[in-house]
Design a protein around this motif. Structure first.
Motif, PDB file in Angstrom:
ATOM      1  N   ASP A 147      25.055  50.700  37.502  1.00 39.55           N
ATOM      2  CA  ASP A 147      25.234  51.763  38.485  1.00 39.55           C
ATOM      3  C   ASP A 147      26.659  51.795  39.030  1.00 39.55           C
ATOM      4  O   ASP A 147      27.146  52.835  39.454  1.00 39.55           O
ATOM      5  CB  ASP A 147      24.270  51.568  39.665  1.00 39.55           C
ATOM      6  CG  ASP A 147      22.825  51.724  39.240  1.00 39.55           C
ATOM      7  OD1 ASP A 147      22.527  52.671  38.495  1.00 39.55           O
ATOM      8  OD2 ASP A 147      22.002  50.895  39.666  1.00 39.55           O
ATOM      9  N   ILE A 148      27.299  50.629  39.036  1.00 37.52           N
ATOM     10  CA  ILE A 148      28.628  50.555  39.641  1.00 37.52           C
ATOM     11  C   ILE A 148      29.456  49.468  38.965  1.00 37.52           C
ATOM     12  O   ILE A 148      28.932  48.439  38.551  1.00 37.52           O
ATOM     13  CB  ILE A 148      28.531  50.293  41.172  1.00 37.52           C
ATOM     14  CG1 ILE A 148      29.898  50.431  41.834  1.00 37.52           C
ATOM     15  CG2 ILE A 148      27.897  48.948  41.466  1.00 37.52           C
ATOM     16  CD1 ILE A 148      29.847  50.484  43.349  1.00 37.52           C
ATOM     17  N   LEU A 149      30.735  49.749  38.843  1.00 33.09           N
ATOM     18  CA  LEU A 149      31.718  48.757  38.418  1.00 33.09           C
ATOM     19  C   LEU A 149      32.577  48.477  39.637  1.00 33.09           C
ATOM     20  O   LEU A 149      33.183  49.383  40.204  1.00 33.09           O
ATOM     21  CB  LEU A 149      32.590  49.300  37.277  1.00 33.09           C
ATOM     22  CG  LEU A 149      33.835  48.479  36.939  1.00 33.09           C
ATOM     23  CD1 LEU A 149      33.439  47.136  36.328  1.00 33.09           C
ATOM     24  CD2 LEU A 149      34.756  49.247  36.011  1.00 33.09           C
ATOM     25  N   CYS A 150      32.602  47.237  40.049  1.00 37.62           N
ATOM     26  CA  CYS A 150      33.414  46.831  41.191  1.00 37.62           C
ATOM     27  C   CYS A 150      34.487  45.880  40.669  1.00 37.62           C
ATOM     28  O   CYS A 150      34.175  44.838  40.100  1.00 37.62           O
ATOM     29  CB  CYS A 150      32.530  46.142  42.232  1.00 37.62           C
ATOM     30  SG  CYS A 150      33.427  45.673  43.713  1.00 37.62           S
ATOM     31  N   THR A 151      35.742  46.249  40.843  1.00 35.69           N
ATOM     32  CA  THR A 151      36.838  45.439  40.334  1.00 35.69           C
ATOM     33  C   THR A 151      37.939  45.326  41.377  1.00 35.69           C
ATOM     34  O   THR A 151      38.096  46.209  42.220  1.00 35.69           O
ATOM     35  CB  THR A 151      37.406  46.024  39.019  1.00 35.69           C
ATOM     36  OG1 THR A 151      38.487  45.205  38.563  1.00 35.69           O
ATOM     37  CG2 THR A 151      37.886  47.450  39.190  1.00 35.69           C
ATOM     38  N   ASP A 152      38.670  44.245  41.309  1.00 29.87           N
ATOM     39  CA  ASP A 152      39.802  44.095  42.222  1.00 29.87           C
ATOM     40  C   ASP A 152      41.066  44.690  41.621  1.00 29.87           C
ATOM     41  O   ASP A 152      42.128  44.646  42.211  1.00 29.87           O
ATOM     42  CB  ASP A 152      40.006  42.640  42.623  1.00 29.87           C
ATOM     43  CG  ASP A 152      40.400  41.751  41.467  1.00 29.87           C
ATOM     44  OD1 ASP A 152      40.443  42.222  40.320  1.00 29.87           O
ATOM     45  OD2 ASP A 152      40.667  40.564  41.714  1.00 29.87           O
ATOM     46  N   GLY A 153      40.964  45.243  40.426  1.00 32.40           N
ATOM     47  CA  GLY A 153      42.108  45.882  39.797  1.00 32.40           C
ATOM     48  C   GLY A 153      42.958  44.940  38.973  1.00 32.40           C
ATOM     49  O   GLY A 153      43.869  45.378  38.284  1.00 32.40           O
ATOM     50  N   ILE A 154      42.658  43.657  39.023  1.00 32.83           N
ATOM     51  CA  ILE A 154      43.392  42.675  38.217  1.00 32.83           C
ATOM     52  C   ILE A 154      42.365  41.924  37.384  1.00 32.83           C
ATOM     53  O   ILE A 154      41.555  41.177  37.918  1.00 32.83           O
ATOM     54  CB  ILE A 154      44.172  41.688  39.106  1.00 32.83           C
ATOM     55  CG1 ILE A 154      45.161  42.439  39.994  1.00 32.83           C
ATOM     56  CG2 ILE A 154      44.895  40.653  38.241  1.00 32.83           C
ATOM     57  CD1 ILE A 154      45.809  41.594  41.051  1.00 32.83           C
TER      58      ILE A 154
ATOM     59  N   GLU B  25      21.076  43.884  41.643  1.00 35.68           N
ATOM     60  CA  GLU B  25      21.184  42.946  40.523  1.00 35.68           C
ATOM     61  C   GLU B  25      22.651  42.935  40.131  1.00 35.68           C
ATOM     62  O   GLU B  25      23.272  43.990  39.989  1.00 35.68           O
ATOM     63  CB  GLU B  25      20.329  43.414  39.355  1.00 35.68           C
ATOM     64  CG  GLU B  25      20.314  42.469  38.192  1.00 35.68           C
ATOM     65  CD  GLU B  25      19.408  42.953  37.079  1.00 35.68           C
ATOM     66  OE1 GLU B  25      19.661  42.569  35.929  1.00 35.68           O
ATOM     67  OE2 GLU B  25      18.462  43.705  37.357  1.00 35.68           O
ATOM     68  N   VAL B  26      23.229  41.760  39.967  1.00 34.57           N
ATOM     69  CA  VAL B  26      24.669  41.635  39.764  1.00 34.57           C
ATOM     70  C   VAL B  26      24.956  40.919  38.451  1.00 34.57           C
ATOM     71  O   VAL B  26      24.341  39.909  38.130  1.00 34.57           O
ATOM     72  CB  VAL B  26      25.314  40.846  40.932  1.00 34.57           C
ATOM     73  CG1 VAL B  26      26.805  40.676  40.714  1.00 34.57           C
ATOM     74  CG2 VAL B  26      25.024  41.528  42.255  1.00 34.57           C
ATOM     75  N   VAL B  27      25.911  41.460  37.707  1.00 32.56           N
ATOM     76  CA  VAL B  27      26.456  40.798  36.523  1.00 32.56           C
ATOM     77  C   VAL B  27      27.932  40.584  36.821  1.00 32.56           C
ATOM     78  O   VAL B  27      28.654  41.543  37.094  1.00 32.56           O
ATOM     79  CB  VAL B  27      26.277  41.661  35.253  1.00 32.56           C
ATOM     80  CG1 VAL B  27      26.954  41.006  34.069  1.00 32.56           C
ATOM     81  CG2 VAL B  27      24.805  41.912  34.981  1.00 32.56           C
TER      82      VAL B  27
ATOM     83  N   ALA C 223      32.905  35.993  43.865  1.00 27.53           N
ATOM     84  CA  ALA C 223      31.766  35.323  44.490  1.00 27.53           C
ATOM     85  C   ALA C 223      31.390  35.991  45.806  1.00 27.53           C
ATOM     86  O   ALA C 223      30.198  36.165  46.113  1.00 27.53           O
ATOM     87  CB  ALA C 223      32.085  33.843  44.716  1.00 27.53           C
ATOM     88  N   LEU C 224      32.384  36.398  46.579  1.00 21.42           N
ATOM     89  CA  LEU C 224      32.135  37.071  47.852  1.00 21.42           C
ATOM     90  C   LEU C 224      31.417  38.411  47.629  1.00 21.42           C
ATOM     91  O   LEU C 224      30.407  38.709  48.270  1.00 21.42           O
ATOM     92  CB  LEU C 224      33.455  37.298  48.590  1.00 21.42           C
ATOM     93  CG  LEU C 224      33.371  38.097  49.877  1.00 21.42           C
ATOM     94  CD1 LEU C 224      32.640  37.305  50.945  1.00 21.42           C
ATOM     95  CD2 LEU C 224      34.765  38.482  50.348  1.00 21.42           C
ATOM     96  N   ILE C 225      31.924  39.198  46.702  1.00 20.24           N
ATOM     97  CA  ILE C 225      31.313  40.496  46.409  1.00 20.24           C
ATOM     98  C   ILE C 225      29.917  40.306  45.830  1.00 20.24           C
ATOM     99  O   ILE C 225      28.980  41.027  46.191  1.00 20.24           O
ATOM    100  CB  ILE C 225      32.215  41.308  45.462  1.00 20.24           C
ATOM    101  CG1 ILE C 225      33.502  41.702  46.194  1.00 20.24           C
ATOM    102  CG2 ILE C 225      31.489  42.537  44.936  1.00 20.24           C
ATOM    103  CD1 ILE C 225      34.556  42.310  45.307  1.00 20.24           C
ATOM    104  N   GLU C 226      29.766  39.325  44.954  1.00 18.93           N
ATOM    105  CA  GLU C 226      28.448  39.048  44.360  1.00 18.93           C
ATOM    106  C   GLU C 226      27.429  38.715  45.444  1.00 18.93           C
ATOM    107  O   GLU C 226      26.319  39.250  45.451  1.00 18.93           O
ATOM    108  CB  GLU C 226      28.556  37.897  43.357  1.00 18.93           C
ATOM    109  CG  GLU C 226      27.256  37.590  42.682  1.00 18.93           C
ATOM    110  CD  GLU C 226      27.380  36.495  41.628  1.00 18.93           C
ATOM    111  OE1 GLU C 226      26.337  36.123  41.063  1.00 18.93           O
ATOM    112  OE2 GLU C 226      28.499  36.010  41.368  1.00 18.93           O
ATOM    113  N   ARG C 227      27.780  37.841  46.378  1.00 22.31           N
ATOM    114  CA  ARG C 227      26.859  37.477  47.462  1.00 22.31           C
ATOM    115  C   ARG C 227      26.473  38.702  48.298  1.00 22.31           C
ATOM    116  O   ARG C 227      25.307  38.894  48.635  1.00 22.31           O
ATOM    117  CB  ARG C 227      27.470  36.402  48.360  1.00 22.31           C
ATOM    118  CG  ARG C 227      27.376  35.007  47.793  1.00 22.31           C
ATOM    119  CD  ARG C 227      27.689  33.934  48.842  1.00 22.31           C
ATOM    120  NE  ARG C 227      28.958  34.119  49.527  1.00 22.31           N
ATOM    121  CZ  ARG C 227      30.137  33.668  49.087  1.00 22.31           C
ATOM    122  NH1 ARG C 227      30.200  33.014  47.946  1.00 22.31           N
ATOM    123  NH2 ARG C 227      31.231  33.870  49.785  1.00 22.31           N
TER     124      ARG C 227
END
Length: 70
Positions: free
Chosen positions: A38-45, A17-19, A5-9
């Protein structure tokens, strides 16, 4: 979910545009349905799905995309 939620905001405020997917299975599903990320953002878990599997699927489907592991 709180980190997502923090990263999405932050990304929405930046005009992106966020999925959001809260599990590896959900991420794989989204990646399979879209090829224009364009980007994959993950916390690794990402639950029971190895993050490497999600990254590999993303790189195959979106070869120009970037991967950010937070």
């Amino acid at each position: 979910p709180e980190l997502a939620a923090l990263i999405e905001r932050a990304l929405l405020r930046g005009g992106y545009e966020v999925v959001t997917a809260l599990s590896g299975a959900a991420a794989l599903d989204q990646i399979a349905r879209h090829s224009d990320f364009d980007i994959l953002c993950t916390d690794g878990i990402v639950g029971v799905t190895p993050v490497s599997e999600v990254i590999r699927a993303f790189e195959e489907r979106c070869p120009r995309g970037l991967v950010l592991i937070c």
